[in-house]
Design a protein around this motif. Structure first.
Motif, PDB file in Angstrom:
ATOM      1  N   VAL A   1      -2.015  -0.636   6.586  1.00  0.00           N
ATOM      2  CA  VAL A   1      -0.666  -0.889   7.101  1.00  0.00           C
ATOM      3  C   VAL A   1      -0.717  -1.864   8.287  1.00  0.00           C
ATOM      4  O   VAL A   1       0.057  -2.832   8.357  1.00  0.00           O
ATOM      5  CB  VAL A   1       0.029   0.434   7.492  1.00  0.00           C
ATOM      6  CG1 VAL A   1       1.310   0.167   8.280  1.00  0.00           C
ATOM      7  CG2 VAL A   1       0.326   1.267   6.253  1.00  0.00           C
TER       8      VAL A   1
ATOM      9  N   CYS B   1      -6.312   9.920   2.834  1.00  0.00           N
ATOM     10  CA  CYS B   1      -7.223   9.234   3.757  1.00  0.00           C
ATOM     11  C   CYS B   1      -6.390   8.424   4.746  1.00  0.00           C
ATOM     12  O   CYS B   1      -6.343   7.192   4.688  1.00  0.00           O
ATOM     13  CB  CYS B   1      -8.184   8.334   2.971  1.00  0.00           C
ATOM     14  SG  CYS B   1      -9.485   7.606   3.987  1.00  0.00           S
ATOM     15  N   PRO B   2      -5.692   9.121   5.654  1.00  0.00           N
ATOM     16  CA  PRO B   2      -4.759   8.435   6.567  1.00  0.00           C
ATOM     17  C   PRO B   2      -5.428   7.355   7.425  1.00  0.00           C
ATOM     18  O   PRO B   2      -4.779   6.360   7.758  1.00  0.00           O
ATOM     19  CB  PRO B   2      -4.193   9.561   7.440  1.00  0.00           C
ATOM     20  CG  PRO B   2      -4.856  10.823   7.019  1.00  0.00           C
ATOM     21  CD  PRO B   2      -5.697  10.583   5.817  1.00  0.00           C
TER      22      PRO B   2
ATOM     23  N   TYR C   1      -5.447   4.315   5.331  1.00  0.00           N
ATOM     24  CA  TYR C   1      -4.050   3.927   5.122  1.00  0.00           C
ATOM     25  C   TYR C   1      -3.515   3.182   6.345  1.00  0.00           C
ATOM     26  O   TYR C   1      -2.885   2.129   6.223  1.00  0.00           O
ATOM     27  CB  TYR C   1      -3.199   5.170   4.838  1.00  0.00           C
ATOM     28  CG  TYR C   1      -1.734   4.862   4.696  1.00  0.00           C
ATOM     29  CD1 TYR C   1      -1.225   4.260   3.554  1.00  0.00           C
ATOM     30  CD2 TYR C   1      -0.847   5.158   5.736  1.00  0.00           C
ATOM     31  CE1 TYR C   1       0.117   3.968   3.437  1.00  0.00           C
ATOM     32  CE2 TYR C   1       0.501   4.862   5.627  1.00  0.00           C
ATOM     33  CZ  TYR C   1       0.977   4.263   4.473  1.00  0.00           C
ATOM     34  OH  TYR C   1       2.310   3.967   4.360  1.00  0.00           O
ATOM     35  N   GLN C   2      -3.783   3.712   7.531  1.00  0.00           N
ATOM     36  CA  GLN C   2      -3.307   3.078   8.766  1.00  0.00           C
ATOM     37  C   GLN C   2      -3.895   1.676   8.931  1.00  0.00           C
ATOM     38  O   GLN C   2      -3.211   0.756   9.389  1.00  0.00           O
ATOM     39  CB  GLN C   2      -3.645   3.942   9.993  1.00  0.00           C
ATOM     40  CG  GLN C   2      -2.787   5.199  10.115  1.00  0.00           C
ATOM     41  CD  GLN C   2      -1.279   4.920  10.078  1.00  0.00           C
ATOM     42  OE1 GLN C   2      -0.823   3.849  10.478  1.00  0.00           O
ATOM     43  NE2 GLN C   2      -0.508   5.852   9.551  1.00  0.00           N
TER      44      GLN C   2
ATOM     45  N   ALA D   1      -2.803   9.515  -3.255  1.00  0.00           N
ATOM     46  CA  ALA D   1      -2.032   8.743  -2.291  1.00  0.00           C
ATOM     47  C   ALA D   1      -2.872   8.617  -1.020  1.00  0.00           C
ATOM     48  O   ALA D   1      -3.270   9.619  -0.426  1.00  0.00           O
ATOM     49  CB  ALA D   1      -0.713   9.428  -1.993  1.00  0.00           C
ATOM     50  N   LEU D   2      -3.144   7.374  -0.636  1.00  0.00           N
ATOM     51  CA  LEU D   2      -4.016   7.125   0.502  1.00  0.00           C
ATOM     52  C   LEU D   2      -3.428   7.710   1.790  1.00  0.00           C
ATOM     53  O   LEU D   2      -4.156   8.219   2.639  1.00  0.00           O
ATOM     54  CB  LEU D   2      -4.199   5.617   0.652  1.00  0.00           C
ATOM     55  CG  LEU D   2      -5.548   5.129   1.159  1.00  0.00           C
ATOM     56  CD1 LEU D   2      -6.673   5.684   0.324  1.00  0.00           C
ATOM     57  CD2 LEU D   2      -5.589   3.630   1.166  1.00  0.00           C
ATOM     58  N   LYS D   3      -2.110   7.631   1.912  1.00  0.00           N
ATOM     59  CA  LYS D   3      -1.425   8.072   3.130  1.00  0.00           C
ATOM     60  C   LYS D   3      -1.785   9.519   3.457  1.00  0.00           C
ATOM     61  O   LYS D   3      -2.019   9.876   4.613  1.00  0.00           O
ATOM     62  CB  LYS D   3       0.091   7.951   2.922  1.00  0.00           C
ATOM     63  CG  LYS D   3       0.895   8.089   4.186  1.00  0.00           C
ATOM     64  CD  LYS D   3       2.372   7.845   3.890  1.00  0.00           C
ATOM     65  CE  LYS D   3       3.188   7.866   5.170  1.00  0.00           C
ATOM     66  NZ  LYS D   3       4.582   7.472   4.899  1.00  0.00           N
ATOM     67  N   ARG D   4      -1.834  10.355   2.431  1.00  0.00           N
ATOM     68  CA  ARG D   4      -2.132  11.759   2.629  1.00  0.00           C
ATOM     69  C   ARG D   4      -3.631  12.013   2.572  1.00  0.00           C
ATOM     70  O   ARG D   4      -4.180  12.782   3.356  1.00  0.00           O
ATOM     71  CB  ARG D   4      -1.446  12.572   1.538  1.00  0.00           C
ATOM     72  CG  ARG D   4      -1.067  13.946   2.038  1.00  0.00           C
ATOM     73  CD  ARG D   4       0.107  14.545   1.308  1.00  0.00           C
ATOM     74  NE  ARG D   4       0.002  14.342  -0.145  1.00  0.00           N
ATOM     75  CZ  ARG D   4       0.816  14.963  -1.006  1.00  0.00           C
ATOM     76  NH1 ARG D   4       1.742  15.784  -0.563  1.00  0.00           N
ATOM     77  NH2 ARG D   4       0.720  14.730  -2.283  1.00  0.00           N
TER      78      ARG D   4
ATOM     79  N   CYS E   1       0.887  -1.160   0.000  1.00  0.00           N
ATOM     80  CA  CYS E   1       0.000   0.000   0.000  1.00  0.00           C
ATOM     81  C   CYS E   1       0.921   1.205   0.000  1.00  0.00           C
ATOM     82  O   CYS E   1       1.365   1.653   1.051  1.00  0.00           O
ATOM     83  CB  CYS E   1      -0.908  -0.029   1.227  1.00  0.00           C
ATOM     84  SG  CYS E   1      -2.150   1.282   1.198  1.00  0.00           S
ATOM     85  N   ARG E   2       1.266   1.683  -1.182  1.00  0.00           N
ATOM     86  CA  ARG E   2       2.306   2.681  -1.327  1.00  0.00           C
ATOM     87  C   ARG E   2       1.901   3.635  -2.435  1.00  0.00           C
ATOM     88  O   ARG E   2       1.430   3.194  -3.479  1.00  0.00           O
ATOM     89  CB  ARG E   2       3.608   1.983  -1.715  1.00  0.00           C
ATOM     90  CG  ARG E   2       4.786   2.589  -0.986  1.00  0.00           C
ATOM     91  CD  ARG E   2       6.075   1.890  -1.165  1.00  0.00           C
ATOM     92  NE  ARG E   2       6.130   0.804  -2.134  1.00  0.00           N
ATOM     93  CZ  ARG E   2       7.273   0.150  -2.368  1.00  0.00           C
ATOM     94  NH1 ARG E   2       8.368   0.460  -1.685  1.00  0.00           N
ATOM     95  NH2 ARG E   2       7.319  -0.814  -3.240  1.00  0.00           N
TER      96      ARG E   2
END
Lengths: 138, 138, 138, 138
Positions: A134, A126-127, A130-131, A121-124, A83-84
């Motif tokens: 991970v 929809c954190p 994303y979490q 980017a999911l990290k930014r 997931c990157r």
């Protein structure tokens, strides 16, 4: 996180003239299992859409090891493998529940879209989701 | 109006374990043939959507007379039998092109929707399409 | 006999461009529910095939009352309404489990086949199954 | 050999709630195109079955470049890329006929089976078909 494996039965309308499940249906089973997995994570696909996001498939790969027949119960194991950036990669294993045989393996790669349909980017973007991805990889 | 009959081949993925086309697929063939018919009338389904309308299925009925098998070429005849108020009724006949046998007959009833998703009388809401349906019934 | 109602979720691949379950899929859901019902009766479709018999759909009818959307959980009630001569008639009701709304009703008529593919009267040809159907109608 | 490219329209029932063709259907289109290709080669799948043989999919891969929507006409190019031992490898390219855009590419690997369902080398088991595949690769 503890996940209940996704199970279902092979339906009659999913068989073909060789009396086995038609190969295209495993791609649909992957989708069923991936959606169930996200539901179990606590951030389902409907939540994703309610938050103005979408998901698009970029790639699918599937290897057929043993046929599944009408009435067979299968278990589909789901593993988030990456997931990157804008991409998520998921592995699937389809097992015959009676025999334990591994019938099919596959992988999908999808990206997430914002409300304009652009990959994000999911990290930014929809954190929270994303979490969860991970955490489920660990 | 002269219509070219709608033809297609039965696909392998449409067969089931009895080595015949699964009964659910004929419902899909009806849709294919109905959409092709409207295209030939000169007011296709995409035009309908571009004009802010939609169509919703209310009812379907299907009788199976003879099985169709993989590779069989079929012809699907379409007859508009009623176009009154908010409803349109269409009859279908599926023939095996090699043998001429009538394999399946059916009927659908659908309504037309405006951009708010409410059923509308075609005669008032879209007289151009209504006239085409009426003309095709004669 | 006590039956557990058949339930399932509407899958993403079962939706169409109107974001509702495509009408053809209800016909497949009827089959799922009918097969599950026979499994629960104690004489499943695989037993039928093991006993050298088959089943052929003669007729299907379906009325669409309310759309079902991706992720909706549905319950499908099954009622054997007739089992006479070579025919079995079954009624279906599809309910949205969240709202309780009746979304779809339908009926199928099928016949049973012997190992030569000829329609047979269940009462004579397979009295065990016939008795189960009769008992389930009461 | 000269091949007529395989063309077809995206059907309404092939779309999903994102109003694009569901990704699983491209796998079915590959099958359609592969079967049409063998028909054009002069040794169709029905001939294969009549000669007591079968075919089994081992692997499929598909990459989605641009969505196809309801009513879009597509052309599917087929290339036999390998026919060695018991395996045949085929590449597919799906083009939007209006825009010329490459929408999807993919690959399948299948083997051929004798009447006992065992994989066989085509070169030895069915040289006529093998020669046609080899000729079509040139």
């Amino acid at each position: 996180m503890e996940f209940t494996p996704y199970t279902r039965k092979a339906q009659y309308y999913e068989t073909d003239a060789m009396a086995i499940v038609h190969h295209s249906n495993y791609i649909r089973w992957f989708e069923e299992a991936r959606i169930d997995y996200m539901d179990q994570m606590g951030y389902g696909y409907r939540q994703l859409e309610a938050d103005g996001m979408g998901s698009l498939l970029l790639d699918v790969q599937c290897s057929y090891h043993k046929p599944v027949r009408f009435g067979d119960a299968v278990r589909i194991d789901v593993h988030i493998t990456e997931c990157r950036g804008v991409r998520m990669r998921v592995r699937y294993e389809v097992y015959n529940q009676q025999t334990g045989a591994l019938c099919c393996t596959g992988e999908t790669c999808n990206c997430f879209l914002n409300s304009e349909g652009k990959p994000v980017a999911l990290k930014r973007h929809c954190p929270a989701l994303y979490q969860l991805f991970v955490a489920s990889m660990e």
